[in-house]
Design a protein around this motif. Structure first.
Motif, mmCIF file in Angstrom:
data_model
loop_
_atom_site.group_PDB
_atom_site.id
_atom_site.type_symbol
_atom_site.label_atom_id
_atom_site.label_comp_id
_atom_site.label_asym_id
_atom_site.label_seq_id
_atom_site.Cartn_x
_atom_site.Cartn_y
_atom_site.Cartn_z
ATOM 1 N N SER A 1 -7.121 -2.095 2.855
ATOM 2 C CA SER A 1 -6.097 -2.106 3.893
ATOM 3 C C SER A 1 -6.659 -2.615 5.218
ATOM 4 O O SER A 1 -5.906 -3.128 6.054
ATOM 5 C CB SER A 1 -5.527 -0.700 4.075
ATOM 6 N N TRP B 1 1.664 -4.751 9.720
ATOM 7 C CA TRP B 1 2.181 -3.677 8.866
ATOM 8 C C TRP B 1 3.633 -3.359 9.195
ATOM 9 O O TRP B 1 4.043 -3.411 10.352
ATOM 10 C CB TRP B 1 1.356 -2.400 9.064
ATOM 11 N N PHE C 1 0.857 -1.174 0.000
ATOM 12 C CA PHE C 1 0.000 0.000 0.000
ATOM 13 C C PHE C 1 0.897 1.230 0.000
ATOM 14 O O PHE C 1 2.074 1.155 0.332
ATOM 15 C CB PHE C 1 -0.908 0.008 1.224
ATOM 16 N N ARG C 2 0.328 2.351 -0.364
ATOM 17 C CA ARG C 2 1.094 3.591 -0.303
ATOM 18 C C ARG C 2 0.203 4.724 0.178
ATOM 19 O O ARG C 2 -1.012 4.691 0.022
ATOM 20 C CB ARG C 2 1.706 3.937 -1.662
ATOM 21 N N GLN C 3 0.860 5.718 0.744
ATOM 22 C CA GLN C 3 0.129 6.892 1.229
ATOM 23 C C GLN C 3 0.962 8.131 1.002
ATOM 24 O O GLN C 3 2.096 8.225 1.491
ATOM 25 C CB GLN C 3 -0.222 6.749 2.714
ATOM 26 N N TYR D 1 5.586 3.836 1.165
ATOM 27 C CA TYR D 1 5.103 2.519 0.756
ATOM 28 C C TYR D 1 5.156 1.570 1.946
ATOM 29 O O TYR D 1 6.186 1.450 2.615
ATOM 30 C CB TYR D 1 5.958 1.994 -0.393
ATOM 31 N N TYR D 2 4.045 0.888 2.160
ATOM 32 C CA TYR D 2 3.910 -0.017 3.294
ATOM 33 C C TYR D 2 3.676 -1.438 2.812
ATOM 34 O O TYR D 2 2.907 -1.681 1.878
ATOM 35 C CB TYR D 2 2.731 0.386 4.168
ATOM 36 N N GLU E 1 -5.425 9.419 1.178
ATOM 37 C CA GLU E 1 -5.718 8.172 1.869
ATOM 38 C C GLU E 1 -4.739 7.071 1.432
ATOM 39 O O GLU E 1 -4.179 7.119 0.335
ATOM 40 C CB GLU E 1 -7.147 7.731 1.570
ATOM 41 N N ARG E 2 -4.588 6.086 2.296
ATOM 42 C CA ARG E 2 -3.767 4.932 1.947
ATOM 43 C C ARG E 2 -4.474 4.160 0.831
ATOM 44 O O ARG E 2 -5.672 3.940 0.888
ATOM 45 C CB ARG E 2 -3.556 4.065 3.172
ATOM 46 N N GLU E 3 -3.711 3.748 -0.169
ATOM 47 C CA GLU E 3 -4.312 3.056 -1.300
ATOM 48 C C GLU E 3 -3.532 1.788 -1.628
ATOM 49 O O GLU E 3 -2.315 1.688 -1.399
ATOM 50 C CB GLU E 3 -4.348 3.960 -2.539
ATOM 51 N N GLY F 1 7.165 1.258 6.822
ATOM 52 C CA GLY F 1 7.116 2.012 5.578
ATOM 53 C C GLY F 1 8.491 2.373 5.060
ATOM 54 O O GLY F 1 9.462 2.479 5.814
#
Length: 126
Positions: free
Chosen positions: A110, A116, A37-39, A94-95, A44-46, A119
């Motif tokens: 998510s 998690w 995922f990325r933010q 990036y997570y 918002e996190r996507e 990042g």
């Protein structure tokens, strides 16, 4: 408890490539569905991409489809994200995320992921 750790972020020019890596420990890696995922600031996190336990099924966010590729090496307990043709809009934290599942799928949301990493920052300059 599963511990997740990302690496490989950095500063690149538009059009260049990066490969992110993620390791997960504390649980059998091939019991885990994995995702990236990325933010970006103010957003918002996507979902970037996710992959099923075996690696046979994957999903991509619309903005990265065709440029990014997700893969996993269960023998090395490692998840990868190959990012090509990077653009400034890819700039984000990036997570890596993980969840224990039984099925051959992965999750877009998510909220489905339990574990998690901290990042890794990716910055793309124009």
């Amino acid at each position: 408890q599963v511990q997740v750790a990302e690496s490989g972020g950095g500063f690149v020019q538009a059009g260049e490539s990066l490969r992110l890596s993620c390791t997960a420990s504390g649980m059998t890696f091939d019991d885990l569905t994995m995702g990236w995922f990325r933010q970006a600031p103010g957003k918002e996190r996507e979902l970037v991409s996710c992959v099923s336990r075996s690696g046979s099924n994957s999903l991509y966010g619309e903005s990265v489809e065709g440029r990014f590729s997700i893969s996993r090496d269960n023998a090395k307990s490692t998840l990868y994200l190959q990012m090509n043709s990077l653009v400034p809009e890819d700039t984000a934290m990036y997570y890596c995320a993980a969840v224990k599942t039984l099925g051959p799928w992965c999750y877009k949301s998510s909220y489905e992921y339990d574990y998690w990493g901290q990042g890794t920052q990716v910055t793309v300059s124009s």
